[in-house]
Design a protein around this motif. Structure first.
Motif, PDB file in Angstrom:
ATOM      1  N   GLN A   1       0.842  -1.181   0.000  1.00  0.00           N
ATOM      2  CA  GLN A   1       0.000   0.000   0.000  1.00  0.00           C
ATOM      3  C   GLN A   1       0.876   1.229   0.000  1.00  0.00           C
ATOM      4  OE1 GLN A   1      -2.233  -0.463   3.549  1.00  0.00           O
ATOM      5  NE2 GLN A   1      -3.486  -2.150   2.753  1.00  0.00           N
ATOM      6  N   ARG A   2       0.280   2.340  -0.414  1.00  0.00           N
ATOM      7  CA  ARG A   2       1.033   3.598  -0.352  1.00  0.00           C
ATOM      8  C   ARG A   2       1.119   4.040   1.095  1.00  0.00           C
ATOM      9  NH1 ARG A   2      -1.443   7.443  -4.898  1.00  0.00           N
ATOM     10  NH2 ARG A   2       0.256   8.750  -4.143  1.00  0.00           N
ATOM     11  N   PHE A   3       2.264   4.535   1.442  1.00  0.00           N
ATOM     12  CA  PHE A   3       2.402   5.110   2.772  1.00  0.00           C
ATOM     13  C   PHE A   3       1.856   6.525   2.757  1.00  0.00           C
ATOM     14  CE2 PHE A   3       5.555   1.813   3.095  1.00  0.00           C
ATOM     15  CZ  PHE A   3       5.412   1.392   4.404  1.00  0.00           C
ATOM     16  N   SER A   4       1.047   6.853   3.691  1.00  0.00           N
ATOM     17  CA  SER A   4       0.557   8.221   3.822  1.00  0.00           C
ATOM     18  C   SER A   4       1.078   8.751   5.141  1.00  0.00           C
ATOM     19  CB  SER A   4      -0.981   8.236   3.794  1.00  0.00           C
ATOM     20  OG  SER A   4      -1.431   9.549   3.983  1.00  0.00           O
ATOM     21  N   LEU A   5       2.160   9.530   5.039  1.00  0.00           N
ATOM     22  CA  LEU A   5       2.880   9.883   6.257  1.00  0.00           C
ATOM     23  C   LEU A   5       2.493  11.238   6.845  1.00  0.00           C
ATOM     24  CD1 LEU A   5       6.412   8.719   5.079  1.00  0.00           C
ATOM     25  CD2 LEU A   5       4.792   7.484   6.535  1.00  0.00           C
ATOM     26  N   GLY A   6       2.107  12.160   5.997  1.00  0.00           N
ATOM     27  CA  GLY A   6       1.912  13.503   6.519  1.00  0.00           C
ATOM     28  C   GLY A   6       0.505  14.038   6.382  1.00  0.00           C
ATOM     29  N   GLY A   7      -0.428  13.218   6.163  1.00  0.00           N
ATOM     30  CA  GLY A   7      -1.779  13.703   5.957  1.00  0.00           C
ATOM     31  C   GLY A   7      -1.938  14.207   4.548  1.00  0.00           C
ATOM     32  N   SER A   8      -3.088  14.604   4.178  1.00  0.00           N
ATOM     33  CA  SER A   8      -3.330  15.008   2.801  1.00  0.00           C
ATOM     34  C   SER A   8      -3.158  16.509   2.622  1.00  0.00           C
ATOM     35  CB  SER A   8      -4.737  14.585   2.374  1.00  0.00           C
ATOM     36  OG  SER A   8      -5.674  15.192   3.207  1.00  0.00           O
ATOM     37  N   GLY A   9      -2.546  16.883   1.541  1.00  0.00           N
ATOM     38  CA  GLY A   9      -2.484  18.287   1.154  1.00  0.00           C
ATOM     39  C   GLY A   9      -1.338  19.056   1.751  1.00  0.00           C
ATOM     40  N   THR A  10      -1.156  18.992   3.045  1.00  0.00           N
ATOM     41  CA  THR A  10      -0.174  19.858   3.686  1.00  0.00           C
ATOM     42  C   THR A  10       1.107  19.095   3.978  1.00  0.00           C
ATOM     43  OG1 THR A  10      -2.035  20.866   4.788  1.00  0.00           O
ATOM     44  CG2 THR A  10       0.162  21.467   5.582  1.00  0.00           C
ATOM     45  N   ALA A  11       2.240  19.671   3.600  1.00  0.00           N
ATOM     46  CA  ALA A  11       3.523  19.042   3.906  1.00  0.00           C
ATOM     47  C   ALA A  11       3.808  19.187   5.390  1.00  0.00           C
ATOM     48  CB  ALA A  11       4.622  19.723   3.099  1.00  0.00           C
TER      49      ALA A  11
ATOM     50  N   GLY B   1      11.067   7.809  11.079  1.00  0.00           N
ATOM     51  CA  GLY B   1      12.109   8.819  10.955  1.00  0.00           C
ATOM     52  C   GLY B   1      11.521  10.196  11.215  1.00  0.00           C
ATOM     53  N   THR B   2      12.172  11.257  10.700  1.00  0.00           N
ATOM     54  CA  THR B   2      11.665  12.628  10.848  1.00  0.00           C
ATOM     55  C   THR B   2      11.675  13.307   9.494  1.00  0.00           C
ATOM     56  OG1 THR B   2      13.879  13.383  11.354  1.00  0.00           O
ATOM     57  CG2 THR B   2      12.435  12.924  13.237  1.00  0.00           C
ATOM     58  N   PHE B   3      10.738  14.231   9.317  1.00  0.00           N
ATOM     59  CA  PHE B   3      10.699  14.993   8.074  1.00  0.00           C
ATOM     60  C   PHE B   3      11.787  16.057   8.087  1.00  0.00           C
ATOM     61  CE2 PHE B   3       6.338  13.403   8.148  1.00  0.00           C
ATOM     62  CZ  PHE B   3       6.223  12.934   6.843  1.00  0.00           C
ATOM     63  N   GLY B   4      12.430  16.269   6.953  1.00  0.00           N
ATOM     64  CA  GLY B   4      13.403  17.340   6.824  1.00  0.00           C
ATOM     65  C   GLY B   4      12.735  18.612   6.295  1.00  0.00           C
TER      66      GLY B   4
ATOM     67  N   ALA C   1       5.807  19.667   8.936  1.00  0.00           N
ATOM     68  CA  ALA C   1       6.914  20.564   9.295  1.00  0.00           C
ATOM     69  C   ALA C   1       8.185  19.762   9.478  1.00  0.00           C
ATOM     70  CB  ALA C   1       6.564  21.285  10.601  1.00  0.00           C
ATOM     71  N   ALA C   2       9.328  20.459   9.157  1.00  0.00           N
ATOM     72  CA  ALA C   2      10.609  19.794   9.333  1.00  0.00           C
ATOM     73  C   ALA C   2      10.783  19.382  10.788  1.00  0.00           C
ATOM     74  CB  ALA C   2      11.728  20.742   8.916  1.00  0.00           C
ATOM     75  N   GLY C   3      11.350  18.193  10.983  1.00  0.00           N
ATOM     76  CA  GLY C   3      11.585  17.698  12.335  1.00  0.00           C
ATOM     77  C   GLY C   3      10.423  16.913  12.896  1.00  0.00           C
ATOM     78  N   THR C   4       9.334  16.855  12.144  1.00  0.00           N
ATOM     79  CA  THR C   4       8.184  16.081  12.622  1.00  0.00           C
ATOM     80  C   THR C   4       8.495  14.594  12.473  1.00  0.00           C
ATOM     81  OG1 THR C   4       6.725  17.804  11.823  1.00  0.00           O
ATOM     82  CG2 THR C   4       5.710  15.648  12.313  1.00  0.00           C
ATOM     83  N   PRO C   5       8.397  13.858  13.567  1.00  0.00           N
ATOM     84  CA  PRO C   5       8.651  12.414  13.435  1.00  0.00           C
ATOM     85  C   PRO C   5       7.487  11.712  12.739  1.00  0.00           C
ATOM     86  CG  PRO C   5       8.008  12.926  15.680  1.00  0.00           C
ATOM     87  CD  PRO C   5       8.054  14.245  14.945  1.00  0.00           C
ATOM     88  N   PHE C   6       7.792  10.634  12.090  1.00  0.00           N
ATOM     89  CA  PHE C   6       6.732   9.846  11.466  1.00  0.00           C
ATOM     90  C   PHE C   6       7.035   8.351  11.655  1.00  0.00           C
ATOM     91  CE2 PHE C   6       9.096   8.163   7.931  1.00  0.00           C
ATOM     92  CZ  PHE C   6      10.092   9.101   7.707  1.00  0.00           C
ATOM     93  N   ALA C   7       5.999   7.553  11.597  1.00  0.00           N
ATOM     94  CA  ALA C   7       6.137   6.089  11.696  1.00  0.00           C
ATOM     95  C   ALA C   7       4.912   5.443  11.089  1.00  0.00           C
ATOM     96  CB  ALA C   7       6.288   5.668  13.157  1.00  0.00           C
ATOM     97  N   ARG C   8       5.116   4.479  10.253  1.00  0.00           N
ATOM     98  CA  ARG C   8       3.993   3.721   9.687  1.00  0.00           C
ATOM     99  C   ARG C   8       4.349   2.240   9.703  1.00  0.00           C
ATOM    100  NH1 ARG C   8      -0.254   5.309   6.398  1.00  0.00           N
ATOM    101  NH2 ARG C   8      -0.955   3.185   6.734  1.00  0.00           N
TER     102      ARG C   8
ATOM    103  N   PRO D   1      20.846  14.289   5.472  1.00  0.00           N
ATOM    104  CA  PRO D   1      19.464  14.123   5.899  1.00  0.00           C
ATOM    105  C   PRO D   1      19.394  13.225   7.130  1.00  0.00           C
ATOM    106  CG  PRO D   1      19.875  12.928   3.845  1.00  0.00           C
ATOM    107  CD  PRO D   1      21.102  13.678   4.172  1.00  0.00           C
ATOM    108  N   PRO D   2      18.402  13.431   7.993  1.00  0.00           N
ATOM    109  CA  PRO D   2      18.263  12.569   9.173  1.00  0.00           C
ATOM    110  C   PRO D   2      17.971  11.125   8.740  1.00  0.00           C
ATOM    111  CG  PRO D   2      16.289  13.872   8.880  1.00  0.00           C
ATOM    112  CD  PRO D   2      17.265  14.357   7.868  1.00  0.00           C
ATOM    113  N   PRO D   3      18.377  10.157   9.549  1.00  0.00           N
ATOM    114  CA  PRO D   3      18.199   8.752   9.160  1.00  0.00           C
ATOM    115  C   PRO D   3      16.729   8.348   9.107  1.00  0.00           C
ATOM    116  CG  PRO D   3      18.949   8.917  11.415  1.00  0.00           C
ATOM    117  CD  PRO D   3      18.989  10.307  10.861  1.00  0.00           C
ATOM    118  N   ILE D   4      16.438   7.516   8.141  1.00  0.00           N
ATOM    119  CA  ILE D   4      15.094   6.935   8.030  1.00  0.00           C
ATOM    120  C   ILE D   4      15.240   5.443   8.237  1.00  0.00           C
ATOM    121  CG2 ILE D   4      13.156   6.477   6.487  1.00  0.00           C
ATOM    122  CD1 ILE D   4      13.886   9.066   5.036  1.00  0.00           C
ATOM    123  N   SER D   5      14.466   4.920   9.140  1.00  0.00           N
ATOM    124  CA  SER D   5      14.519   3.492   9.403  1.00  0.00           C
ATOM    125  C   SER D   5      13.426   2.793   8.610  1.00  0.00           C
ATOM    126  CB  SER D   5      14.341   3.263  10.920  1.00  0.00           C
ATOM    127  OG  SER D   5      14.148   1.910  11.152  1.00  0.00           O
TER     128      SER D   5
END
Lengths: 231, 486
Positions: B73-83, B134-137, B85-92, B154-158
């Motif tokens: 499936q496609r990963f949807s990491l940041g919600g729709s439409g809005t990028a 990881g975190t968004f740059g 913010a840098a430094g925001t952690p994400f995990a899926r 860039p910060p590491p992405i696991s």
């Protein structure tokens, strides 16, 4: 015992028919001692082989005790050889890997004698021919005379009716020759055997009461007079 | 007398007897070694097939994924439409059907099980678990703004992925995992169909330091490890869940990707395949024979070598050995013409003389058999000792057919391919990566029936050689035999 009528034997050689025996008539009575004498290659051995059922005549009949050997099948001929005929060969023909005792035993195998019985009879016969002490020796460990004694023991161990000897002294010196001929004669006499000796040696032939002379396949019989004594 | 005569003759001709026995022995040894290597290749193939297929399974039923469907499936990491913010952690953590696999109703399992010739059927749901964190740059995924420089690291992405299979808890003997493979812990109980429990493969347990009682995270859910399974070499499934739990976590209720089927007998496999096709016209039914034909790589080469070159080499060696033995026997008889003539003159029947010669051939054959078994076992041990590990590869053509039963794909590249792109593209890239290689150590086990065959072959060789010698002896007329002496 034997009655040969008009017996001829031819061999095929390079597509040609070579005569070995021609129109032979011969009668041998039970207990006869007959020497067949003649030069080498004149048909002596061929005649002996016909008498022993080792070969078949090209024409004529070889009757033995009322049976036509030419008409017997291979199995019956083998049985007849096993029981009625004892062979002694010029070259002894002992099995080189077997001891003297075992070589004598070999002649009792087709009679289906059991092992113990075979060994007993073989040992007794070896003693009869003066070879008891050499019974465990291989042929290669025996002299020519001793080997021929073992061969004679092998021929008589089954109490055959006929002893057929093909140049039995051909490979022996004079002294041994006389010993072997004496042995054959005594065996023939004591066991009441019919003895047929093929020889080119007139000294040996002279000792037989009947001599059949063979030359170019043709046979002539010379009967010794009663007054004549063997040499 | 027979044995005395036999033993003495063999001793007299010991060199010739040794040559005959050794010749037969070498021929037979080649047969033993090649048979052992062939058996080893078959075992290796079985190992590969089991790893791909599941123990006890005669065929698997799958449906081909439609183009653009299935896959990660496609990963949807940041919600729709809005990028974000840098430094925001994400995990899926996403659990989805394996690449190239299409799902279908699990009701088909029961229907297949009722078909004539089917011994057992079990549904399986083959899934891939992919998690990324990881975190968004500043400029998107992976860019960093910590130094204020655009060239900063860039910060590491696991990223992590592993394969998951849902198995029917009630079916212990057919499927991607069978109860016999659980070497530590236990199999699922009947009431654990939707429980948060898992059995992990021993290799995955070692890699992740898992043990009985540990937790393993699948689709962001912690599951208790209740068993550890020792799987055939090459099996790539890491975690096994009860089917109901797998369907729940992957959001595929009532769906399976594969039905594992065992037939009542090998002869009924083709009839069962036909019945399944009738029941599921769009299904792909893969038998172990189909799978074996897809195997390539050095294992396939070894198999070809063993069955072709090995077979012909053995036949050639046997023929040479038989011929040499026969020639030597005939030569030996020719040298013993006087002897056999004498025996016939003494009243030995032809049958007895023939028996004597045949028995000599037989004994030499037996000796050859013993020598051959010894050399053959040595040869097989040598093959086991020096043979390199073989690799077996099943190509993408098979993978796209969805025929993998027990396999999954582990790695990172495949899942990254799905990031942000259309899922169909992800499938295509995954399919390319699905080429499945298994390393197998080749052994050459010598089986009892091979040894028996070896001894019988050697005896046959001795008898053939003896027969030719005996035929020569049987034809001898005593007068001719004795005449040759003069």
């Amino acid at each position: 015992m034997y009655e040969l009528k008009d017996v001829s034997k031819h061999f095929e050689k390079s597509g040609r028919s070579v005569p070995a025996l021609e129109h032979v008539d011969l009668t041998i009575e039970e207990g006869d001692v007959l020497a067949i004498q003649g030069p080498t290659g004149q048909g002596k051995t061929t005649l002996l082989q016909l008498l022993g059922g080792l070969d078949r005549a090209s024409s004529g009949t070889v009757m033995f005790d009322g049976q036509d050997l030419g008409r017997l099948g291979e199995v019956k001929l083998a049985d007849l050889r096993a029981r009625a005929f004892g062979f002694v060969f010029q070259t002894f023909n002992l099995i080189p890997t077997l001891t003297a005792l075992e070589n004598v035993e070999v002649a009792l195998v087709p009679l289906h004698a059991r092992g113990v019985e075979r060994r007993r009879r073989a040992a007794a016969t070896l003693e009869e021919v003066g070879m008891a002490e050499r019974s465990s020796h291989l042929p290669s460990e025996l002299s020519g005379g001793e080997q021929q004694r073992v061969a004679i023991a092998r021929a008589i161990v089954k109490d055959p009716k006929v002893l057929l000897a093909d140049e039995p002294t051909g490979n022996l010196d004079e002294e041994t020759r006389d010993e072997v001929v004496n042995l054959l004669e005594s065996m023939s006499r004591f066991r009441d055997l019919t003895l047929v000796i093929v020889t080119h040696d007139s000294t040996v032939a002279r000792r037989a009461p009947r001599v059949a002379l063979i030359k170019k396949g043709r046979l002539s019989i010379r009967e010794r007079k009663r007054s004549e004594s063997p040499a | 007398m027979l044995f005395t005569y036999l033993a003495r003759e063999l001793r007299r001709r010991s060199k010739q007897a040794a040559v005959v026995a050794l010749g037969l022995g070498i021929g037979v040894a080649l047969v033993v070694t090649v048979s052992a290597a062939s058996a080893g290749v078959k075992t290796a193939q079985a190992t590969v097939l089991h790893s791909l297929y599941g123990v006890g399974t005669d065929m698997s039923v799958t449906q081909t994924a439609a183009a653009g469907s299935g896959g990660p499936q496609r990963f949807s990491l940041g919600g729709s439409g809005t990028a974000p913010a840098a430094g925001t952690p994400f995990a899926r953590d996403v659990l989805s059907a394996s690449a190239g696999s299409a799902t279908f109703s699990s009701s088909k399992v029961a229907e297949i099980e009722k078909l004539k010739g089917v011994n057992a059927a079990s549904g399986g749901l083959l899934l891939d678990d992919r998690n990324i964190s990881g975190t968004f740059g500043s400029f998107g995924l992976g860019a960093s703004s910590s130094s204020g420089s655009s060239s900063s690291t860039p910060p590491p992405i696991s990223f992590n992925s592993f394969s998951v299979a849902g198995v029917q808890v009630a079916t212990k003997s057919v499927g991607p995992l069978t109860a016999s493979e659980v070497t530590s812990g236990r199999w699922f109980t009947a009431d654990e169909n939707s429980s948060a429990v898992a059995i992990v493969s021993s290799s995955y347990a070692k890699q992740q330091s898992l043990k009985l009682g540990s937790s393993v995270t699948v689709a962001a859910t912690n599951l208790d490890v209740i068993g550890i399974a020792s799987l055939p070499s090459g099996s790539t499934t890491d975690v096994f869940l009860p089917l109901g739990e797998a369907q729940k976590l992957s959001d595929l209720p009532g769906e399976v990707t594969t039905v594992y089927v065992s037939a009542k007998s090998a002869s009924e496999v083709s009839a069962v395949v036909a019945s399944i096709h009738k029941l599921m016209p769009n299904a792909t039914v893969t038998t172990s024979a189909d799978l074996a034909s897809e195997v390539t790589g050095s294992l396939s080469s070894a198999s070809s070598l063993a069955t072709n070159l090995g077979k012909w080499l053995s036949i050639a060696a046997l023929l040479v050995a038989f011929s040499v033995a026969a020639l030597l026997m005939v030569a030996a008889v020719s040298r013993r013409v006087r002897e056999f003539g004498t025996l016939k003159a003494l009243g030995w029947r032809t049958r007895r003389v023939v028996g004597q010669v045949m028995s000599e051939g037989l004994v030499q054959g037996l000796l050859g058999g013993v020598v051959g078994v010894g050399l053959g076992i040595g040869g097989a041990a040598l093959v086991s000792g020096v043979a390199p590990s073989l690799t077996a590869t099943v190509g993408p053509s098979f993978a796209t057919g969805g025929g993998f039963g027990g396999s999954g794909v582990r790695g990172t590249g495949a899942s990254l391919g799905g990031l942000g792109g259309p899922s169909g593209e992800g499938v295509r890239r995954n399919v390319a990566d699905l080429t499945h290689s298994v390393a197998v150590h080749l052994t050459a086990p010598v089986e009892g029936h091979t040894l028996l065959l070896a001894i019988l072959l050697a005896i046959a060789g001795g008898i053939v050689a003896g027969s030719l010698g005996a035929w020569r002896a049987a034809r001898l007329r005593p007068a001719n035999a004795l005449r040759k002496v003069e």
